[in-house]
Design a protein around this motif. Structure first.
Motif, PDB file in Angstrom:
ATOM      1  N   ALA A 295     -22.693  27.143  50.924  1.00  0.00           N
ATOM      2  CA  ALA A 295     -22.253  28.292  50.144  1.00  0.00           C
ATOM      3  C   ALA A 295     -22.203  29.524  51.040  1.00  0.00           C
ATOM      4  N   VAL A 296     -21.070  30.197  51.057  1.00  0.00           N
ATOM      5  CA  VAL A 296     -20.897  31.443  51.808  1.00  0.00           C
ATOM      6  C   VAL A 296     -20.801  32.571  50.791  1.00  0.00           C
ATOM      7  N   ALA A 297     -21.757  33.482  50.822  1.00  0.00           N
ATOM      8  CA  ALA A 297     -21.789  34.595  49.874  1.00  0.00           C
ATOM      9  C   ALA A 297     -20.931  35.744  50.375  1.00  0.00           C
ATOM     10  N   ALA A 298     -20.309  36.447  49.445  1.00  0.00           N
ATOM     11  CA  ALA A 298     -19.478  37.589  49.822  1.00  0.00           C
ATOM     12  C   ALA A 298     -20.281  38.623  50.592  1.00  0.00           C
ATOM     13  N   ALA A 299     -21.552  38.762  50.252  1.00  0.00           N
ATOM     14  CA  ALA A 299     -22.397  39.763  50.909  1.00  0.00           C
ATOM     15  C   ALA A 299     -22.709  39.406  52.361  1.00  0.00           C
ATOM     16  N   ASP A 300     -22.468  38.156  52.751  1.00  0.00           N
ATOM     17  CA  ASP A 300     -22.804  37.709  54.100  1.00  0.00           C
ATOM     18  C   ASP A 300     -21.647  37.839  55.085  1.00  0.00           C
ATOM     19  N   ILE A 301     -20.487  38.272  54.618  1.00  0.00           N
ATOM     20  CA  ILE A 301     -19.310  38.385  55.490  1.00  0.00           C
ATOM     21  C   ILE A 301     -18.615  39.718  55.260  1.00  0.00           C
ATOM     22  N   ASP A 302     -17.806  40.103  56.227  1.00  0.00           N
ATOM     23  CA  ASP A 302     -17.033  41.346  56.131  1.00  0.00           C
ATOM     24  C   ASP A 302     -15.619  41.109  55.640  1.00  0.00           C
ATOM     25  N   LEU A 303     -15.098  39.914  55.859  1.00  0.00           N
ATOM     26  CA  LEU A 303     -13.754  39.567  55.406  1.00  0.00           C
ATOM     27  C   LEU A 303     -13.573  38.063  55.512  1.00  0.00           C
ATOM     28  N   LEU A 304     -12.454  37.587  54.982  1.00  0.00           N
ATOM     29  CA  LEU A 304     -12.066  36.181  55.087  1.00  0.00           C
ATOM     30  C   LEU A 304     -10.875  36.068  56.029  1.00  0.00           C
ATOM     31  N   VAL A 305     -10.872  35.024  56.869  1.00  0.00           N
ATOM     32  CA  VAL A 305      -9.739  34.754  57.750  1.00  0.00           C
ATOM     33  C   VAL A 305      -9.483  33.248  57.776  1.00  0.00           C
ATOM     34  N   ARG A 306      -8.233  32.899  57.654  1.00  0.00           N
ATOM     35  CA  ARG A 306      -7.789  31.527  57.833  1.00  0.00           C
ATOM     36  C   ARG A 306      -6.664  31.540  58.861  1.00  0.00           C
ATOM     37  N   ALA A 307      -6.684  30.614  59.813  1.00  0.00           N
ATOM     38  CA  ALA A 307      -5.701  30.619  60.892  1.00  0.00           C
ATOM     39  C   ALA A 307      -5.113  29.236  61.091  1.00  0.00           C
ATOM     40  N   LEU A 308      -3.864  29.203  61.504  1.00  0.00           N
ATOM     41  CA  LEU A 308      -3.174  27.946  61.778  1.00  0.00           C
ATOM     42  C   LEU A 308      -3.031  27.748  63.272  1.00  0.00           C
ATOM     43  N   SER A 309      -3.173  26.493  63.696  1.00  0.00           N
ATOM     44  CA  SER A 309      -3.010  26.128  65.091  1.00  0.00           C
ATOM     45  C   SER A 309      -2.163  24.868  65.173  1.00  0.00           C
ATOM     46  N   MET A 310      -1.125  24.909  65.993  1.00  0.00           N
ATOM     47  CA  MET A 310      -0.224  23.766  66.175  1.00  0.00           C
ATOM     48  C   MET A 310       0.293  23.260  64.826  1.00  0.00           C
ATOM     49  N   GLY A 311       0.603  24.198  63.933  1.00  0.00           N
ATOM     50  CA  GLY A 311       1.247  23.862  62.677  1.00  0.00           C
ATOM     51  C   GLY A 311       0.341  23.446  61.545  1.00  0.00           C
ATOM     52  N   LYS A 312      -0.983  23.483  61.741  1.00  0.00           N
ATOM     53  CA  LYS A 312      -1.911  23.101  60.684  1.00  0.00           C
ATOM     54  C   LYS A 312      -3.034  24.135  60.561  1.00  0.00           C
ATOM     55  N   LEU A 313      -3.597  24.256  59.349  1.00  0.00           N
ATOM     56  CA  LEU A 313      -4.732  25.149  59.168  1.00  0.00           C
ATOM     57  C   LEU A 313      -5.926  24.608  59.951  1.00  0.00           C
ATOM     58  N   HIS A 314      -6.529  25.466  60.762  1.00  0.00           N
ATOM     59  CA  HIS A 314      -7.656  25.075  61.607  1.00  0.00           C
ATOM     60  C   HIS A 314      -8.888  24.820  60.751  1.00  0.00           C
ATOM     61  N   HIS A 315      -9.712  23.838  61.174  1.00  0.00           N
ATOM     62  CA  HIS A 315     -10.887  23.497  60.372  1.00  0.00           C
ATOM     63  C   HIS A 315     -11.980  24.559  60.461  1.00  0.00           C
ATOM     64  N   ALA A 316     -11.914  25.400  61.493  1.00  0.00           N
ATOM     65  CA  ALA A 316     -12.901  26.488  61.630  1.00  0.00           C
ATOM     66  C   ALA A 316     -12.147  27.726  62.101  1.00  0.00           C
ATOM     67  N   MET A 317     -12.325  28.099  63.384  1.00  0.00           N
ATOM     68  CA  MET A 317     -11.556  29.212  63.948  1.00  0.00           C
ATOM     69  C   MET A 317     -11.415  29.015  65.442  1.00  0.00           C
ATOM     70  N   MET A 318     -10.209  29.185  65.944  1.00  0.00           N
ATOM     71  CA  MET A 318      -9.968  29.125  67.380  1.00  0.00           C
ATOM     72  C   MET A 318     -10.726  30.285  68.034  1.00  0.00           C
ATOM     73  N   GLY A 319     -11.319  30.017  69.207  1.00  0.00           N
ATOM     74  CA  GLY A 319     -12.079  31.066  69.876  1.00  0.00           C
ATOM     75  C   GLY A 319     -11.216  32.247  70.274  1.00  0.00           C
ATOM     76  N   THR A 320      -9.993  31.963  70.748  1.00  0.00           N
ATOM     77  CA  THR A 320      -9.113  33.052  71.142  1.00  0.00           C
ATOM     78  C   THR A 320      -8.674  33.868  69.932  1.00  0.00           C
ATOM     79  N   ALA A 321      -8.451  33.197  68.797  1.00  0.00           N
ATOM     80  CA  ALA A 321      -8.104  33.929  67.587  1.00  0.00           C
ATOM     81  C   ALA A 321      -9.280  34.783  67.118  1.00  0.00           C
ATOM     82  N   ALA A 322     -10.505  34.302  67.357  1.00  0.00           N
ATOM     83  CA  ALA A 322     -11.677  35.114  67.016  1.00  0.00           C
ATOM     84  C   ALA A 322     -11.699  36.404  67.832  1.00  0.00           C
ATOM     85  N   VAL A 323     -11.260  36.324  69.097  1.00  0.00           N
ATOM     86  CA  VAL A 323     -11.146  37.537  69.916  1.00  0.00           C
ATOM     87  C   VAL A 323     -10.133  38.485  69.293  1.00  0.00           C
TER      88      VAL A 323
END
Length: 396
Positions: A295-323
């Protein structure tokens, strides 16, 4: 009929962050693959098991996802004040194509440890116990990465209690610093926003017009608002990857955004530049359940991000996209910053499909333009297997 025998090539299979890849020392590659070109690409394709029309990479080392279809080549650095040159190849799964246009931030976490273990770092720079600082030249994008690698009894320490969402088991923490992640080769930060704007109107024929922050930091990335696409920002992989129309829509946004960013001349060229740019969607924080059941609580994060890599939604987050996320969050007025509340900040914690990640960035204005001196995040890395990979001798 005689057939070519298999050849053996020294290699190591490593996890870095939430990715896995096959690592080579340049000097260990067959001579004709030690230079960029068709022979090198053909070799790496065969190592990974591509192109595979079945999409499984059964006859190779790849794992049939963008996170596991990766290769790395390291060599002693030819640049002053650097230890190692790091070249990353993103291998397509169903096409005969290796994309050299960008870095892999996750595998960057494994570069320092592999460089040390492979004898590519001066032993005098490695403490008996403590932290070894490895100066990495990222050759794909001409950037410097500093890896802080834990050392125990003169060896790289891989085990530990650092937990990274998207990775099942804890390991030793590796801190990464991405220096001047938005500067061009001349050190000019003007290329951070290729269009000159923090937010653009991006027209995508047949799809719509979207507000977009297009930034070149870590990796070229196009950020759009989740709500403009009909999403909450809390979606998991199946919600996107199981929807062919959604994937086609994201690819169209990526292609037209790439043209606006000056990365390609025509949208049709996007097929030959699959690794970059990335496309991501952002939203203000809401609670959700990650793919692990956490469970991820809204109070524990500043925003939501979802990113696609090579045409598919990434299962977590690419390190370069995190930068890119950390950099954009530090600059008031970008869509990322606005989703996080719109305040100036030096660090941000965002929710992704597997959990959360914190990334910091130091941003300031110089002569009216934004500059980011560094982005910082922690990952982990571990050797999974080492020895040789085998490929048919006539495969490249």
């Amino acid at each position: 009929m005689a057939h070519a025998a298999q050849i053996k090539i020294p290699a190591t299979y490593l996890r870095g962050g939430t990715s896995k890849g096959v690592f080579f020392r340049l000097q260990d590659l067959p001579e004709r693959a030690q230079q960029p070109g068709p022979a090198r690409d053909a070799l790496l394709l065969r190592v990974i098991g591509s192109p595979d029309p079945y999409g499984k990479q059964i006859d190779g080392m790849g794992g049939a996802t963008s996170s596991t279809s990766k290769t790395v080549i390291l060599a002693p650095s030819t640049r002053p004040d650097h230890d190692v040159d790091y070249l990353f190849g993103q291998v397509a799964i169903d096409k005969a194509f290796v994309d050299w246009s960008g870095n892999c931030g996750n595998l960057s976490a494994a570069v320092g440890s592999f460089a040390i273990s492979s004898g590519l770092v001066d032993p005098a720079r490695i403490p008996r116990n403590g932290i070894a600082t490895v100066r990495i030249w990222q050759a794909n994008i001409a950037k410097t990465i500093i890896a802080h690698v834990p050392i125990s009894d003169g060896e790289v320490q891989e085990t530990g209690d650092f937990e990274l969402d998207g990775v099942t088991f804890p390991a030793a923490e590796v801190q990464l610093e991405f220096l001047d992640p938005a500067a061009d080769e001349d050190g000019d930060g003007g290329a951070m926003f290729p269009t000159g704007k923090l937010v653009d109107e991006l027209l995508v024929p047949g799809v719509g017009t979207f507000q977009a922050t297009m930034i070149n930091a870590g990796i070229p990335t196009i950020f759009v608002n989740a709500a403009d696409l009909g999403y909450s920002g809390s979606e998991l992989q199946d919600a996107i990857n199981g929807d062919p129309q959604a994937l086609a829509r994201f690819e169209a946004i990526r292609a037209y955004g790439a043209v606006r960013m000056g990365l390609i001349g025509h949208v049709d060229d996007a097929a030959q530049r699959q690794h970059t740019p990335k496309v991501a969607f952002v939203a203000p924080p809401v609670g959700y359940t990650a793919s692990s059941g956490k469970a991820v609580a809204a109070a524990d994060i500043d925003l939501l991000v979802r990113a696609l890599s090579m045409g598919k939604l990434h299962h977590a987050m690419m390190g370069t996209a995190a930068v890119a996320i950390g950099t954009a969050a530090a600059i008031p007025g970008t869509l990322v910053n606005l989703a996080a509340g719109g305040e100036p900040r030096s660090a941000v914690r965002f929710g992704h499909p597997s959990g959360t990640l914190r990334v910091g960035a130091e941003a300031r204005q110089v002569d009216g333009q934004w500059r980011v001196t560094k982005a910082i995040m922690s990952r982990s890395a571990r050797v999974l297997m080492e020895g040789w990979v085998r490929v048919p001798g006539d495969a490249f």
